[in-house]
Design a protein around this motif. Sequence first.
Motif, short mmCIF file in Angstrom:
data_model
loop_
_atom_site.label_atom_id
_atom_site.label_comp_id
_atom_site.label_asym_id
_atom_site.label_seq_id
_atom_site.Cartn_x
_atom_site.Cartn_y
_atom_site.Cartn_z
N PHE A 62 0.83 -1.21 0.00
CA PHE A 62 0.00 0.00 0.00
C PHE A 62 0.86 1.26 0.00
O PHE A 62 0.59 2.21 -0.72
CB PHE A 62 -0.95 0.02 1.20
N SER A 63 1.91 1.26 0.83
CA SER A 63 2.81 2.42 0.89
C SER A 63 3.55 2.60 -0.44
O SER A 63 3.69 3.71 -0.93
CB SER A 63 3.82 2.25 2.02
N THR A 66 1.16 4.02 -3.04
CA THR A 66 0.95 5.46 -2.82
C THR A 66 2.12 6.26 -3.38
O THR A 66 1.93 7.26 -4.08
CB THR A 66 0.75 5.76 -1.32
N LYS A 69 2.06 6.23 -7.22
CA LYS A 69 0.99 7.05 -7.78
C LYS A 69 1.23 8.55 -7.56
O LYS A 69 0.64 9.38 -8.23
CB LYS A 69 -0.37 6.63 -7.22
N ASN A 70 2.12 8.90 -6.61
CA ASN A 70 2.45 10.30 -6.36
C ASN A 70 3.63 10.80 -7.19
O ASN A 70 3.91 11.99 -7.19
CB ASN A 70 2.73 10.53 -4.87
N ARG A 93 -9.31 -1.24 -0.86
CA ARG A 93 -8.35 -0.18 -0.58
C ARG A 93 -7.32 -0.07 -1.70
O ARG A 93 -6.98 1.02 -2.15
CB ARG A 93 -7.65 -0.42 0.75
N ALA A 94 -6.81 -1.21 -2.17
CA ALA A 94 -5.80 -1.20 -3.24
C ALA A 94 -6.38 -0.54 -4.49
O ALA A 94 -5.71 0.27 -5.14
CB ALA A 94 -5.33 -2.62 -3.54
N GLN A 96 -8.87 1.64 -4.60
CA GLN A 96 -9.05 3.07 -4.30
C GLN A 96 -7.73 3.82 -4.37
O GLN A 96 -7.69 4.98 -4.75
CB GLN A 96 -9.68 3.25 -2.91
N ASP A 97 -6.66 3.14 -3.99
CA ASP A 97 -5.32 3.76 -4.01
C ASP A 97 -4.72 3.80 -5.41
O ASP A 97 -3.64 4.34 -5.61
CB ASP A 97 -4.37 3.01 -3.07
N GLY A 98 -5.39 3.17 -6.40
CA GLY A 98 -4.91 3.27 -7.78
C GLY A 98 -4.52 1.98 -8.46
O GLY A 98 -4.11 1.99 -9.62
#
Length: 128
Positions: A62-63, A66, A69-70, A93-94, A96-98
């Motif tokens: 997840f980190s 993120t 995607k940033n 969640r994955a 939603q995070d992209g």
Amino acid sequence: MAKKTILIIDDDVVIRQAVYNILYGQYNVLMAKNGYEGVETALQYNVDLILLDILMPGMNGFSALTLLKNEEKTRNVPVMMLTSVRDTKKVIRAKQDGAVGYILKPLKPKELVRRVEAILESSGGSST
């Protein structure tokens, strides 16, 4: 036409090698053993798809997702989660995070190839 490049980020050497063996030949395959190394590799090379484990020590999937995607260079690279986690909340969640999707471990080679091909076809890849 140049081969697409796929980055495998997984702390399990057996999984990394299995995915490599399934995809090598048809694709250029890069490997990273943790989230930190994976993000660094993704920023260093032009990758078309990232296969990312969720459960890893240090920086989890997840980190890493993120961070990827940033970053401008990797923002549009499709990321598919590789996971043994059968927790619907984590899968949601994955996404939603992209992440574009997920594939459950143990991996089924034909399913992996089919999913990789579908993602690369729909995304066009980042280095095209």
